[in-house]
Design an enzyme around this catalytic site. Structure first.
Site, short mmCIF file in Angstrom:
data_model
loop_
_atom_site.label_atom_id
_atom_site.label_comp_id
_atom_site.label_asym_id
_atom_site.label_seq_id
_atom_site.Cartn_x
_atom_site.Cartn_y
_atom_site.Cartn_z
N ARG A 290 -10.23 -11.57 2.33
CA ARG A 290 -11.08 -12.64 1.80
C ARG A 290 -10.39 -14.01 1.88
O ARG A 290 -11.06 -15.03 2.03
CB ARG A 290 -11.51 -12.30 0.37
CG ARG A 290 -10.38 -12.17 -0.60
CD ARG A 290 -10.76 -11.42 -1.88
NE ARG A 290 -10.85 -9.98 -1.69
CZ ARG A 290 -11.21 -9.12 -2.65
NH1 ARG A 290 -11.53 -9.55 -3.85
NH2 ARG A 290 -11.25 -7.83 -2.40
N LYS B 52 0.84 -1.20 0.00
CA LYS B 52 0.00 0.00 0.00
C LYS B 52 0.88 1.25 0.00
O LYS B 52 2.01 1.21 0.47
CB LYS B 52 -0.87 0.03 1.27
CG LYS B 52 -2.00 -0.97 1.31
CD LYS B 52 -2.81 -0.80 2.59
CE LYS B 52 -3.95 -1.80 2.66
NZ LYS B 52 -4.98 -1.61 1.63
N1 BES Z 1 -8.18 -3.69 4.47
C1 BES Z 1 -8.32 -3.30 3.11
C2 BES Z 1 -9.62 -2.53 2.83
C3 BES Z 1 -9.73 -1.18 3.49
C4 BES Z 1 -9.23 -0.06 2.88
C5 BES Z 1 -10.39 -1.06 4.70
C6 BES Z 1 -9.35 1.17 3.49
C7 BES Z 1 -10.52 0.17 5.30
C8 BES Z 1 -10.00 1.29 4.70
C9 BES Z 1 -8.30 -4.53 2.23
O1 BES Z 1 -7.49 -5.56 2.66
C10 BES Z 1 -7.78 -4.10 0.90
O2 BES Z 1 -6.63 -3.74 0.83
N2 BES Z 1 -8.62 -4.17 -0.13
C11 BES Z 1 -8.25 -3.78 -1.44
C12 BES Z 1 -8.81 -4.80 -2.40
C13 BES Z 1 -8.28 -4.66 -3.79
C14 BES Z 1 -6.80 -5.03 -3.81
C15 BES Z 1 -9.06 -5.59 -4.68
C16 BES Z 1 -8.84 -2.40 -1.70
O3 BES Z 1 -9.95 -2.13 -1.24
O4 BES Z 1 -8.17 -1.60 -2.33
MN MN Z 2 -5.50 -5.38 2.00
#
Ligand code: BES
Ligand code: MN
Ligand code: ZN
Length: 491
Positions: free
Chosen positions: A343, A269
């Site tokens: 997931r 990230k």
């Molecule tokens: N934990 C994150 C989602 C999230 C983002 C929760 C911001 C709260 C605030 C999750 O693990 C994630 O990174 N999801 C990705 C999925 C994508 C790679 C398909 C996302 O939402 O960008």
């Molecule tokens: Mn994530």
């Protein structure tokens, strides 16, 4: 803060909180105080915008004729419902601390059908608002510290109010446990220490089992383990059981995503805001708080909580994009993006839960997708389900507690977006409908069990104060799911 209940009478000192109804109509207590103060209330009401509408308040400081420090007039409108009563309690708590009051008495003699119940709800709202996370502060200006030490609720049939509050107070304990977990820094809260915190629920009669990596390997949980393999912190699966009903009664089950820190892994990230990913264990935090609530109030239901605890880190042993893992269900998953990790954790936790417990239903909670925040902001959690009845019950519980849900569709066309050329599925479906394809992924691991998924990415944490929720970890879902159980699944 100490909360007490007694029969109605005016306190000699401290602040008095008293209601005024729509159209400046004084409640009996307000009328009495007005008399004793030589008409201070009527004079205060003569000018200004305060009309007694719901949510309004007006303060009279150092009134003559009585020994009290202040009178806080609160608007009751045409009468307050449960949520408005809680909000009132929360606002009274906040106001008393902002003026530096140490004792407050709320006189409840009008403005609700069931006054003892209203008294309990006001106290509950105040308690919920009183939460603070100050474990890591070593110095704080005394002017910023809360001052309110005692909150007295005075109402007829006060014993009934006290009894109603006792049970609500246990739910608040659960909410606070969740808030503590969600607020904890990720250097101190990781799978092992999280499991140790949950183990303490044993004192309330919850049976807690902690599975380590070896046991998960034997169960074939390749999806969950793959996420945790880049971290030096070992993964854990924690199973909590509250047996409040007959042994042969099928349990209800709650499953939580517990990523104690989500860096994204090799699909790293950006740095900006990454610290927020300490609350990526919010789903597991809620399930833990819910177990504390149902056990604390001795719910007459069999309730299972399962949480998958991992830390998602890059590193020499981290999972790579392109890896194919095998889940406990036997299905294989091509990991396209290591940041779609929640997931993968839930895939094994859900399969394990239905396989071992054959529950009436499963509800999972997860801070699963950023797309959820884009869709719903911070006002509702996303609801995804294969069961209309369970969805309706969740919706009702959401309206009753103010922890709202909004349902999204599931359909084959979305499911197809997970097709992989190399494995049974891939772990992302692309940008469109990102929250839905994440839910479709989970659905592949629930077998035939009635199931609902709550994407709480937008509601687990809040940057603004609400009436009964301070900034920070909200504890979202504890009240909602406790209510779901209480209204539908208890003997
Ligand atoms: N934990 C994150 C989602 C999230 C983002 C929760 C911001 C709260 C605030 C999750 O693990 C994630 O990174 N999801 C990705 C999925 C994508 C790679 C398909 C996302 O939402 O960008
Ligand atoms: Mn994530
Ligand atoms: Zn995550």
């Amino acid at each position: 803060m100490r909360i007490s209940f007694a029969s109605p009478s005016l306190p000699k000192t401290g602040a008095i909180v008293v209601g005024v109804k729509d159209g400046k109509e004084l409640t009996p207590a307000a009328t009495e105080i007005d008399k004793r103060t030589g008409g201070a209330i009527k004079r205060a009401l003569a000018s200004g915008r305060f009309t007694g509408a719901k949510g309004q308040s007006l303060e009279i400081v150092a009134p003559a004729g009585i020994g009290n420090s202040r009178i806080l007039l609160v608007g009751l409108g045409k009468g307050l419902d449960e949520l408005a009563q809680q909000a009132l309690g929360g606002r009274v708590f906040a106001r008393m601390n902002s003026v530096g009051e140490s004792a407050a008495t709320v006189l409840v003699d009008d403005g609700a059908d069931d006054l003892p119940a209203a008294g309990a709800q006001i106290a509950y709202g105040a308690r919920l608002k009183s939460y603070r996370y100050d474990k890591y502060r070593t110095k704080e200006d005394t002017s910023k510290k809360p001052t309110l030490r005692t909150l007295a609720i005075r109402v007829d049939s006060f014993a009934k109010a006290r009894r109603a509050f006792a049970s609500l107070d246990k739910v608040a304990d659960g909410v606070f446990f969740t808030r503590d977990l969600v607020s904890a820094p990720p250097n101190d809260l990781y799978p092992e220490t999280f499991a140790a915190e949950v183990k303490k629920l044993t004192d309330l009669g919850v049976k807690v089992e902690v599975l380590g990596e070896k046991q998960m390997q034997r169960l074939g949980m390749g999806a969950l383990l793959g996420v945790g393999q880049g971290s030096i912190r070992e993964s854990r699966l924690v199973v909590m059981r509250w047996n409040g009903a007959a042994r042969n009664k099928k349990p209800v089950a709650f499953v939580g995503k517990g990523v104690t820190f989500d860096t994204g892994g090799i699909s790293l990230k950006p740095a900006q805001g990454m610290e927020e990913m300490k609350w990526d264990m919010g789903g597991a935090g809620t399930v833990s708080g819910l177990m504390k609530a149902v056990a604390g109030r001795k719910a007459k239901a069999n309730v299972i909580g399962v949480i998958g605890l991992v830390e998602n880190m890059p590193g020499g042993n981290a999972q790579r994009p392109g890896d194919i893992v095998k889940s406990m269900s036997g299905q294989t998953i091509e990991v396209i993006n290591t940041d779609a990790e929640g997931r993968l954790v839930l895939a094994d936790a859900l399969w394990y839960t239905q396989d071992r417990f054959k529950p009436q239903f499963m509800v999972d909670l997860a801070t699963l997708t950023g797309a959820m925040i884009i869709a719903l902001g911070h006002e509702h959690a996303g609801l995804f389900s294969n069961d209309d009845d369970l969805s309706a019950k969740l919706h009702e519980a959401g309206e009753a507690t103010g922890e709202k849900v909004w349902r999204f569709p599931l359909a084959d066309a979305y499911d197809k977006m997970l097709t992989s050329p190399a494995a049974d599925m891939k772990n992302i479906g692309g940008r469109p409908a990102g929250s839905i394809t994440a839910a479709q992924f989970l659905q592949r691991f629930v077998n035939k069990t009635p199931w609902a998924h709550l994407d709480i990415a937008g509601v687990a944490w809040s940057n603004k104060e609400a009436d009964t929720v301070p900034k920070g970890g909200t504890g979202y879902g504890v009240r909602l799911l406790d209510r779901l159980v209480r209204d539908n699944y208890e003997d």
